[in-house]
Design an enzyme around this catalytic site. Structure first.
Site, short mmCIF file in Angstrom:
data_model
loop_
_atom_site.label_atom_id
_atom_site.label_comp_id
_atom_site.label_asym_id
_atom_site.label_seq_id
_atom_site.Cartn_x
_atom_site.Cartn_y
_atom_site.Cartn_z
CG HIS A 8 -1.63 1.27 1.48
ND1 HIS A 8 -2.99 1.42 1.26
CD2 HIS A 8 -1.20 2.49 1.94
CE1 HIS A 8 -3.35 2.66 1.56
NE2 HIS A 8 -2.27 3.32 1.98
CD GLU A 68 -4.65 6.46 1.80
OE1 GLU A 68 -4.85 5.28 2.14
OE2 GLU A 68 -3.57 7.02 1.97
#
Length: 273
Positions: free
Chosen positions: A163, A187
Protein backbone atom coordinates in the site's frame (compact mmCIF):
# COMPACT_ATOMS: atom_id res chain seq x y z
CA UNK A 1 9.30 16.96 -10.00
CA UNK A 2 6.39 15.08 -8.48
CA UNK A 3 2.92 16.48 -8.94
CA UNK A 4 1.14 15.00 -5.95
CA UNK A 5 0.22 17.49 -3.23
CA UNK A 6 2.54 17.11 -0.27
CA UNK A 7 0.93 15.21 2.57
CA UNK A 8 1.70 12.48 5.05
CA UNK A 9 0.64 9.21 3.46
CA UNK A 10 0.49 7.07 6.58
CA UNK A 11 -1.39 3.79 6.90
CA UNK A 12 -3.01 4.84 10.21
CA UNK A 13 -5.48 7.66 9.50
CA UNK A 14 -5.76 10.72 11.75
CA UNK A 15 -9.34 9.87 12.78
CA UNK A 16 -8.10 6.62 14.35
CA UNK A 17 -5.32 8.38 16.27
CA UNK A 18 -7.81 11.00 17.47
CA UNK A 19 -10.11 8.27 18.79
CA UNK A 20 -7.20 6.80 20.73
CA UNK A 21 -6.31 10.27 22.04
CA UNK A 22 -9.86 10.59 23.40
CA UNK A 23 -10.61 7.07 24.62
CA UNK A 24 -7.30 5.33 25.28
CA UNK A 25 -5.37 4.82 28.49
CA UNK A 26 -3.04 7.58 29.68
CA UNK A 27 -0.11 5.93 27.88
CA UNK A 28 -2.14 5.38 24.70
CA UNK A 29 -3.33 8.98 24.71
CA UNK A 30 0.23 10.17 25.04
CA UNK A 31 1.34 7.88 22.19
CA UNK A 32 -1.50 9.06 19.94
CA UNK A 33 -0.76 12.74 20.57
CA UNK A 34 2.91 12.11 19.90
CA UNK A 35 2.12 10.27 16.67
CA UNK A 36 -0.09 13.16 15.54
CA UNK A 37 2.67 15.67 16.35
CA UNK A 38 5.25 13.59 14.51
CA UNK A 39 2.89 13.38 11.56
CA UNK A 40 2.65 17.17 11.42
CA UNK A 41 6.43 17.44 11.58
CA UNK A 42 6.83 14.93 8.76
CA UNK A 43 4.16 16.69 6.71
CA UNK A 44 6.05 19.99 7.03
CA UNK A 45 9.30 18.34 6.01
CA UNK A 46 7.66 16.71 3.03
CA UNK A 47 6.16 19.98 1.87
CA UNK A 48 9.64 21.49 1.88
CA UNK A 49 11.35 18.49 0.30
CA UNK A 50 9.01 15.87 -1.10
CA UNK A 51 7.63 17.66 -4.13
CA UNK A 52 11.14 18.38 -5.39
CA UNK A 53 12.61 14.94 -4.80
CA UNK A 54 13.41 12.90 -7.89
CA UNK A 55 15.07 9.53 -7.38
CA UNK A 56 18.34 9.02 -9.26
CA UNK A 57 17.89 6.42 -12.04
CA UNK A 58 19.29 3.02 -11.02
CA UNK A 59 18.93 1.12 -14.29
CA UNK A 60 17.66 -2.46 -14.32
CA UNK A 61 19.37 -3.70 -11.15
CA UNK A 62 17.02 -4.39 -8.26
CA UNK A 63 17.95 -2.17 -5.30
CA UNK A 64 16.42 -2.94 -1.88
CA UNK A 65 18.02 -1.47 1.24
CA UNK A 66 16.92 -1.64 4.90
CA UNK A 67 18.03 0.80 7.59
CA UNK A 68 17.73 0.88 11.39
CA UNK A 69 16.79 4.28 12.87
CA UNK A 70 17.32 2.83 16.37
CA UNK A 71 14.14 4.40 17.80
CA UNK A 72 15.06 7.92 16.67
CA UNK A 73 13.59 10.23 14.03
CA UNK A 74 16.87 10.38 12.11
CA UNK A 75 16.37 9.10 8.58
CA UNK A 76 17.37 6.89 6.98
CA UNK A 77 19.48 5.48 9.85
CA UNK A 78 22.20 2.84 9.74
CA UNK A 79 22.23 0.53 6.73
CA UNK A 80 21.80 -3.16 7.58
CA UNK A 81 23.84 -5.77 5.75
CA UNK A 82 22.15 -9.04 4.82
CA UNK A 83 18.57 -7.99 5.69
CA UNK A 84 17.05 -11.10 4.09
CA UNK A 85 18.78 -13.27 6.71
CA UNK A 86 18.35 -10.92 9.66
CA UNK A 87 17.08 -12.31 12.96
CA UNK A 88 15.25 -9.01 13.51
CA UNK A 89 11.69 -9.70 12.25
CA UNK A 90 11.06 -6.05 11.34
CA UNK A 91 14.19 -5.94 9.18
CA UNK A 92 13.39 -9.21 7.44
CA UNK A 93 9.72 -8.32 6.88
CA UNK A 94 10.58 -4.87 5.51
CA UNK A 95 13.03 -6.43 3.05
CA UNK A 96 10.71 -9.25 2.00
CA UNK A 97 7.75 -6.89 1.64
CA UNK A 98 9.75 -4.48 -0.53
CA UNK A 99 10.99 -7.39 -2.62
CA UNK A 100 7.49 -8.80 -3.08
CA UNK A 101 6.17 -5.38 -4.12
CA UNK A 102 9.05 -4.84 -6.56
CA UNK A 103 8.63 -8.35 -8.01
CA UNK A 104 4.86 -8.06 -8.40
CA UNK A 105 5.13 -4.76 -10.27
CA UNK A 106 7.95 -6.14 -12.44
CA UNK A 107 6.41 -9.54 -13.19
CA UNK A 108 2.81 -8.46 -13.71
CA UNK A 109 3.16 -4.92 -15.08
CA UNK A 110 6.78 -4.85 -16.31
CA UNK A 111 7.35 -1.82 -14.09
CA UNK A 112 10.94 -1.17 -13.03
CA UNK A 113 10.51 -0.25 -9.35
CA UNK A 114 8.50 2.65 -7.96
CA UNK A 115 9.39 5.25 -10.60
CA UNK A 116 9.79 2.76 -13.48
CA UNK A 117 13.47 3.78 -13.65
CA UNK A 118 14.86 1.39 -11.07
CA UNK A 119 14.42 3.58 -7.99
CA UNK A 120 16.17 2.09 -4.96
CA UNK A 121 13.57 1.08 -2.37
CA UNK A 122 14.78 2.23 1.03
CA UNK A 123 13.11 0.86 4.16
CA UNK A 124 14.04 2.38 7.54
CA UNK A 125 12.62 0.39 10.49
CA UNK A 126 12.34 1.01 14.25
CA UNK A 127 11.35 4.64 13.66
CA UNK A 128 10.87 6.58 16.92
CA UNK A 129 9.74 4.65 20.01
CA UNK A 130 6.50 2.66 19.87
CA UNK A 131 5.48 4.73 16.83
CA UNK A 132 2.00 3.79 15.59
CA UNK A 133 2.33 4.28 11.84
CA UNK A 134 4.14 3.51 8.62
CA UNK A 135 4.45 6.00 5.80
CA UNK A 136 5.98 6.88 2.44
CA UNK A 137 7.73 10.28 2.33
CA UNK A 138 8.57 10.47 -1.40
CA UNK A 139 12.11 9.18 -0.84
CA UNK A 140 11.69 6.08 1.32
CA UNK A 141 9.43 3.91 3.42
CA UNK A 142 9.39 4.39 7.20
CA UNK A 143 8.11 1.83 9.73
CA UNK A 144 7.22 2.23 13.39
CA UNK A 145 7.27 -0.66 15.85
CA UNK A 146 3.75 -0.10 17.13
CA UNK A 147 2.86 0.22 20.80
CA UNK A 148 2.31 -3.50 21.31
CA UNK A 149 -1.07 -2.89 22.91
CA UNK A 150 -3.21 -1.72 20.00
CA UNK A 151 -0.81 -2.17 17.09
CA UNK A 152 1.85 -4.74 16.28
CA UNK A 153 4.97 -3.79 14.32
CA UNK A 154 4.06 -2.15 11.03
CA UNK A 155 6.15 -4.49 8.88
CA UNK A 156 3.97 -7.43 9.86
CA UNK A 157 1.38 -6.92 7.09
CA UNK A 158 2.70 -7.26 3.54
CA UNK A 159 -0.31 -5.41 2.13
CA UNK A 160 0.59 -2.39 4.27
CA UNK A 161 4.04 -2.40 2.65
CA UNK A 162 2.53 -2.72 -0.82
CA UNK A 163 0.00 0.00 0.00
CA UNK A 164 2.57 2.55 1.09
CA UNK A 165 5.02 1.86 -1.74
CA UNK A 166 2.14 2.25 -4.20
CA UNK A 167 1.78 5.85 -3.03
CA UNK A 168 5.16 6.30 -4.65
CA UNK A 169 3.95 4.71 -7.88
CA UNK A 170 0.94 7.03 -7.90
CA UNK A 171 3.18 10.06 -7.35
CA UNK A 172 5.37 9.22 -10.31
CA UNK A 173 2.64 7.86 -12.59
CA UNK A 174 -0.50 9.93 -11.97
CA UNK A 175 0.37 12.77 -9.59
CA UNK A 176 -3.02 12.65 -7.88
CA UNK A 177 -3.44 15.43 -5.33
CA UNK A 178 -3.72 14.02 -1.82
CA UNK A 179 -6.94 15.90 -1.10
CA UNK A 180 -10.71 15.26 -1.24
CA UNK A 181 -11.85 12.88 -4.01
CA UNK A 182 -8.47 12.65 -5.81
CA UNK A 183 -6.91 11.83 -2.43
CA UNK A 184 -9.53 9.16 -1.71
CA UNK A 185 -8.80 7.63 -5.12
CA UNK A 186 -5.08 7.82 -4.29
CA UNK A 187 -5.72 5.89 -1.06
CA UNK A 188 -7.97 3.41 -2.83
CA UNK A 189 -5.34 2.64 -5.48
CA UNK A 190 -2.84 1.95 -2.70
CA UNK A 191 -5.31 -0.43 -1.06
CA UNK A 192 -5.92 -2.16 -4.41
CA UNK A 193 -2.25 -2.72 -5.19
CA UNK A 194 -1.43 -3.47 -1.56
CA UNK A 195 -3.90 -6.34 -1.56
CA UNK A 196 -2.68 -7.42 -5.01
CA UNK A 197 0.83 -7.79 -3.56
CA UNK A 198 -0.61 -9.99 -0.82
CA UNK A 199 -2.69 -12.06 -3.26
CA UNK A 200 0.20 -12.43 -5.72
CA UNK A 201 2.59 -13.50 -2.95
CA UNK A 202 0.12 -16.02 -1.52
CA UNK A 203 -0.97 -17.16 -5.01
CA UNK A 204 -4.58 -16.42 -4.12
CA UNK A 205 -7.48 -16.01 -6.49
CA UNK A 206 -9.79 -13.01 -6.03
CA UNK A 207 -12.41 -15.39 -4.67
CA UNK A 208 -10.10 -16.76 -1.98
CA UNK A 209 -8.69 -13.36 -0.94
CA UNK A 210 -9.97 -11.73 2.25
CA UNK A 211 -9.74 -8.16 0.85
CA UNK A 212 -8.65 -6.90 4.26
CA UNK A 213 -6.01 -4.18 4.60
CA UNK A 214 -3.65 -4.56 7.55
CA UNK A 215 -4.70 -8.01 8.73
CA UNK A 216 -2.46 -8.91 11.67
CA UNK A 217 -1.59 -5.30 12.44
CA UNK A 218 -4.15 -5.02 15.24
CA UNK A 219 -3.21 -6.91 18.41
CA UNK A 220 -5.48 -9.55 19.90
CA UNK A 221 -6.57 -6.97 22.48
CA UNK A 222 -8.43 -5.03 19.80
CA UNK A 223 -11.91 -5.97 18.59
CA UNK A 224 -11.26 -5.93 14.89
CA UNK A 225 -9.98 -7.86 11.89
CA UNK A 226 -7.89 -5.20 10.15
CA UNK A 227 -7.65 -1.49 9.38
CA UNK A 228 -10.07 -1.65 6.46
CA UNK A 229 -12.26 -4.06 4.54
CA UNK A 230 -12.33 -3.41 0.81
CA UNK A 231 -15.38 -5.56 0.09
CA UNK A 232 -17.35 -4.44 3.16
CA UNK A 233 -16.23 -0.91 4.17
CA UNK A 234 -17.20 0.03 7.71
CA UNK A 235 -16.85 -3.50 9.12
CA UNK A 236 -13.12 -3.85 9.83
CA UNK A 237 -13.22 -3.00 13.55
CA UNK A 238 -15.53 -1.96 16.36
CA UNK A 239 -13.46 -1.34 19.46
CA UNK A 240 -13.93 0.75 22.64
CA UNK A 241 -10.61 2.54 22.06
CA UNK A 242 -10.41 2.73 18.26
CA UNK A 243 -14.12 3.36 17.80
CA UNK A 244 -16.15 1.87 14.97
CA UNK A 245 -14.83 1.70 11.44
CA UNK A 246 -16.35 4.84 9.83
CA UNK A 247 -15.72 4.09 6.16
CA UNK A 248 -18.68 4.61 3.81
CA UNK A 249 -19.39 2.05 1.10
CA UNK A 250 -21.46 4.13 -1.33
CA UNK A 251 -21.30 7.64 -2.77
CA UNK A 252 -24.58 8.60 -1.10
CA UNK A 253 -22.75 8.28 2.23
CA UNK A 254 -19.73 10.33 1.09
CA UNK A 255 -18.23 12.12 4.09
CA UNK A 256 -17.56 15.84 3.69
CA UNK A 257 -14.87 16.91 6.13
CA UNK A 258 -11.80 19.11 6.38
CA UNK A 259 -9.97 16.53 8.47
CA UNK A 260 -7.63 13.96 6.96
CA UNK A 261 -7.08 16.02 3.78
CA UNK A 262 -10.80 15.91 3.07
CA UNK A 263 -11.45 12.40 4.36
CA UNK A 264 -9.06 10.53 2.06
CA UNK A 265 -8.84 7.48 4.36
CA UNK A 266 -12.61 7.48 4.85
CA UNK A 267 -14.00 7.94 1.35
CA UNK A 268 -11.52 5.52 -0.19
CA UNK A 269 -13.99 2.84 0.90
CA UNK A 270 -16.31 3.88 -1.94
CA UNK A 271 -13.99 3.08 -4.88
CA UNK A 272 -12.58 0.13 -2.90
CA UNK A 273 -15.97 -1.55 -2.82
Amino acid sequence: MLNAKAALMGIIPPHMLKEIAKKGSARQKEQAFRSLLISEKIRGSREAFGQFYVAPPMGNNKCLVVFDTKNTQELPGSMISGPAKSKDPAVKEAYNGAQATYDMYKSVFDRNSIDDKGMCIKSPVHYEKDYDNAFWNSAQMVYGDGDGVLFNRFTIAIDVIGHELTHGVTEYEAGLAYQDQPGALNESMSDVFGTLVKQWTKKQTAEKADWLIGEGLLTNKVKGRALRSMKDPGSAYDDPTLGKDPQPATIKDYIKTKDDSGGVHLNSGIPNR
